[in-house]
Design an enzyme around this catalytic site. Structure first.
Site, PDB file in Angstrom:
ATOM      1  CE1 TYR A  74      -4.266  -1.254   0.420  1.00 51.64           C
ATOM      2  CE2 TYR A  74      -3.670  -2.056   2.587  1.00 51.64           C
ATOM      3  CZ  TYR A  74      -4.571  -1.985   1.551  1.00 51.64           C
ATOM      4  OH  TYR A  74      -5.771  -2.601   1.667  1.00 51.64           O
ATOM      5  CD  GLU A 120      -6.950  -2.802   9.437  1.00 52.99           C
ATOM      6  OE1 GLU A 120      -8.022  -2.721   8.802  1.00 52.99           O
ATOM      7  OE2 GLU A 120      -6.015  -3.510   9.070  1.00 52.99           O
ATOM      8  CD  GLU A 179     -11.543  -4.534   1.698  1.00 52.29           C
ATOM      9  OE1 GLU A 179     -11.926  -3.793   2.621  1.00 52.29           O
ATOM     10  OE2 GLU A 179     -11.132  -5.694   1.883  1.00 52.29           O
ATOM     11  CD  GLU A 259      -6.785  -6.678   1.913  1.00 52.75           C
ATOM     12  OE1 GLU A 259      -7.588  -6.959   2.826  1.00 52.75           O
ATOM     13  OE2 GLU A 259      -6.431  -5.521   1.640  1.00 52.75           O
ATOM     14  CE1 TYR A 326      -4.330  -7.344  10.048  1.00 42.68           C
ATOM     15  CE2 TYR A 326      -4.101  -9.570   9.232  1.00 42.68           C
ATOM     16  CZ  TYR A 326      -4.788  -8.370   9.273  1.00 42.68           C
ATOM     17  OH  TYR A 326      -5.935  -8.208   8.539  1.00 42.68           O
TER      18      TYR A 326
END
Ligand code: NAG
Ligand code: NAG
Ligand code: NAG
Ligand code: NAG
Ligand code: NAG
Ligand code: NAG
Length: 626
Positions: A74, A120, A179, A259, A326
């Site tokens: 990203y 996030e 998304e 993902e 994570y």
């Protein structure tokens, strides 16, 4: 000439003649083609903005050694354009260095430049300065929004263009938005605008794609003609069903899970999320077996340093923890886990994984106890922490109104009347975004908390000073509540009286700490009032020496409640020991100094313990809500 050499030369010649670099979708054979050959990626997500740059190479090498042939990355817009028209691509923001490292190691790149990324991350990567237009509709064809997007991409995408695979680089595909089908706006004109913008700058050759949840509903608004539709999902029981929605939209072409969740994020006050290696590898196996392309999200989670973590909203505001571990195959500190080795073994059943050992975990060191001594209360240093004179208004303004986007701001007024009996000090419209530490005459009274604690009882005398230090805990990164203004975004009442005549102190604590305060002994204008016993919010400080080379470590703050941590001026993020589940903060060895004392500064907001010290451990504690 020996036949082996002849064969080698012939081979080189052949590959030279077909060396036109290409990366394409083969709709007939349901796969990607790289330089004309069948290609399937097994990829992992890593965020350069969550890993110290000194460690980028180490993490990428470990990903390569696991058998991945690509990484997915990203790009957070707000990290690179802190103010409109001010761009930063240096140091920890040097994405080009990061992409070069990936190329050198032999990893292809699936680029996800947004503009919205979720992740996030504060406001899903959108810059908070967009909110200067209070009514802006982000992620739509709102003209202010599009103007900002265009100018950002006119900086970013030309830097990426020479790095496209076709142009000799390692970027094989580029995702448009993220998304989008989960967003209320469903604005096809916006998606078309992005499509044209990406094509204009990046050209006609590059594979552009979208990613959405794997339901028809999500794919409906997220996809667009010309953008290859991919899906995301975690471990499932039936892989055919999981890909059904993608097949519905893309009857032909490669199956892609953009993902595949190896774990999950954590919220403050919730249990730590985990996902077992067995569960993760089973679905990975199923996907690879049917020839699908997979990106594992996350492969290396990393850390939300500073003020960067975002928040979700599920019937209440849910801020994300500082650790973005994570439960990924590489831990927050970049160490290979059992999950990583299990994944590597699954991958090896389908394609070669590089020979040779996995690079080891980075060494850890528990530096032990470090006493922390109180420096003073925040309100006593106000004039130095605030770059400007306070702003005066009748009713409170937001952070964004004052163009401060992160951290803390202090709101001050005075009690309008004697308050003998405990009386509710209240935010009737839930307007404290996100935590408000309340002081009367410098004495801490309690904390107002968005969606949870809308009032506390106070007493005092007419004219007493009322301070509310408001903390931004991260802007919402998913859903519809993107215009998440911070500060006092609605009035505060005392009984039935609406409080007025506020002074707002914008605070730049990080700038002051980066000058070496408080350890450098510089005396700030300390305006302690006689007879006032202030307690918190307060600064504490301590220092420790590192024997030998600095190592990674974890700081536990036993008995401390809630606050912010800096070491040697670097903002390591928020702690919330009283809530958990994260009880230690990751301190990369890269922020430590081998020769000089290492200076710890903490801002405790709620309650310091009676014995004030920090404890450096060799391992993290991420799962303790006690
Ligand atoms: C998965 O779902 C498909 C379609 O619903 C079905 O045909 C298939 O039998 C299922 N596979 C397994 C292993 O349950
Ligand atoms: C956390 O897990 C414990 C034990 O499984 C459970 O009792 C508790 O309700 C969970 N807490 C939250 C906030 O989900
Ligand atoms: C606060 O109350 C005043 C008076 O009722 C009102 O004019 C103002 O809009 C309110 N401010 C906010 C931020 O709600
Ligand atoms: C810590 O502070 C002391 C006192 O100002 C200073 O001498 C020292 O250089 C600082 N340490 C680092 C790593 O900057
Ligand atoms: C401050 O603390 C001292 C000693 O504990 C106490 O005597 C005094 O009344 C306190 N003052 C205020 C304003 O609370
Ligand atoms: C260690 O701290 C000193 C004093 O602040 C500084 O000059 C030096 O660059 C630091 N070294 C490293 C490796 O950070």
């Amino acid at each position: 000439m020996d036949w082996k050499l002849r064969l080698l030369l012939l081979h080189c010649f052949l590959s030279f003649t077909v060396s036109e670099k290409s990366f394409e979708i083969d709709f007939k054979n349901n796969c990607f083609r790289k330089d004309g050959e069948y290609f399937r990626y097994v990829s992992g997500s890593i965020h350069y903005f969550r890993v110290p740059p000194e460690y980028w190479k180490d993490r990428l090498l470990k990903m390569y050694m696991t058998g991945l042939n690509a990484i997915q990355v990203y790009v957070p817009w707000n990290f690179h354009e802190p103010q409109p028209g001010v761009y930063n691509f240096e140091g920890d923001r040097n994405i080009e260095v990061f992409l070069d490292l990936a190329a050198t190691i032999g990893l292809l790149v699936i680029l996800r430049p947004g503009p919205y990324i979720c992740a996030e991350w504060d406001m899903g990567g959108l810059p908070a300065w967009l909110l200067q237009n209070q009514n802006i509709v982000v992620r739509s064809s709102d003209s202010d929004y599009l103007r900002a997007v265009d100018s950002w991409f006119s900086q970013l995408l030309p830097r990426m263009k020479p790095r496209l695979y076709q142009n000799g680089g390692n970027i094989i595909s580029v995702q448009v938005e993220n998304e989008y089908g989960s967003y209320f706006a469903c604005d096809y004109n916006y998606m078309r605008h992005l499509y044209k913008l990406f094509r204009n700058i990046l050209g006609d050759q590059v594979v552009l794609f979208t990613t959405d949840g794997n339901s028809d509903k999500e794919l409906k608004c997220g996809t667009l003609q010309g953008l290859y539709a991919t899906v995301d999902f975690g471990p499932v029981l039936n892989i055919t069903q999981a890909f059904a929605a993608q097949r519905h939209i893309e009857p032909k072409g490669p199956l892609v899970n953009s993902e595949y969740y190896t774990g999950w994020l954590d919220y403050w006050g919730s249990n730590h999320s985990t996902s077992s290696p067995e569960k993760v590898t089973q679905t990975l196996y199923d996907m690879l077996e049917i020839g699908a392309n997979v990106n594992m999200y996350m492969f290396e989670g990393g850390t939300n340093f500073g003020y960067w973590s975002g928040a979700d909203y599920k019937s209440k505001y849910l801020p994300v923890t500082t650790s973005y571990d994570y439960d990924a195959p590489l831990s927050e500190a970049g160490d290979p886990t059992d999950k990583l080795f299990a994944i590597r073994s699954v991958i090896s059943k389908f394609q070669d994984v590089p020979h040779g050992p996995m690079p080891p975990a980075t060494p850890k060191y528990g530096y032990g106890f470090v006493p922390l001594r109180k420096i003073g209360e925040l309100i006593d240093f106000l004039d130095d922490l605030s770059p400007y004179l306070p702003m005066k208004t009748s009713y409170p303004l937001s952070f964004e109104d004052i163009k401060q986007y992160f951290g803390f701001m202090l709101y001050r007024t005075h009690l309008p009347t004697d308050v003998w009996d405990p009386t509710p000090l209240m935010s009737p419209l839930n307007g404290v975004h996100d935590l408000g530490y309340v002081l009367i005459n410098g004495v801490y009274q309690g904390t107002l908390e968005r969606d949870s604690v809308l009032m506390i009882s106070v007493t005092g005398r007419k004219g007493d000073q009322l301070d509310i230090l408001v903390e931004n805990m991260g802007r919402i990164n998913f859903g519809i509540n993107f215009n998440d203004f911070k500060g006092l975004v609605d009035n505060i009442t005392l009984g039935s009286y609406i409080m007025t005549d506020w002074e707002m102190y914008s605070l730049n604590i990080d700038a002051v700490i980066s000058t070496g305060w408080p350890q450098n002994g510089l005396h700030m204008r300390h305006q302690k009032k006689e007879g006032v016993n202030s307690t918190v919010p307060a600064f504490y400080s301590g220092s420790f020496l590192v024997p030998g080379l600095p190592q990674d470590t974890y700081l536990k703050l036993p008995g401390w409640s809630k606050g912010q941590l800096w070491i040697n001026g670097f903002n390591l993020g928020r702690y919330w020991s009283s809530r958990g589940p994260q009880k230690t903060l990751f301190v990369p060895g890269t922020v430590l100094n081998a020769t000089f004392p290492n200076n710890i500064t903490i801002l405790e907001l709620q309650e310091a313990p009676s014995k004030t010290y920090g404890l450096f451990l060799e391992r993290p504690i991420l799962n303790d809500t006690s």
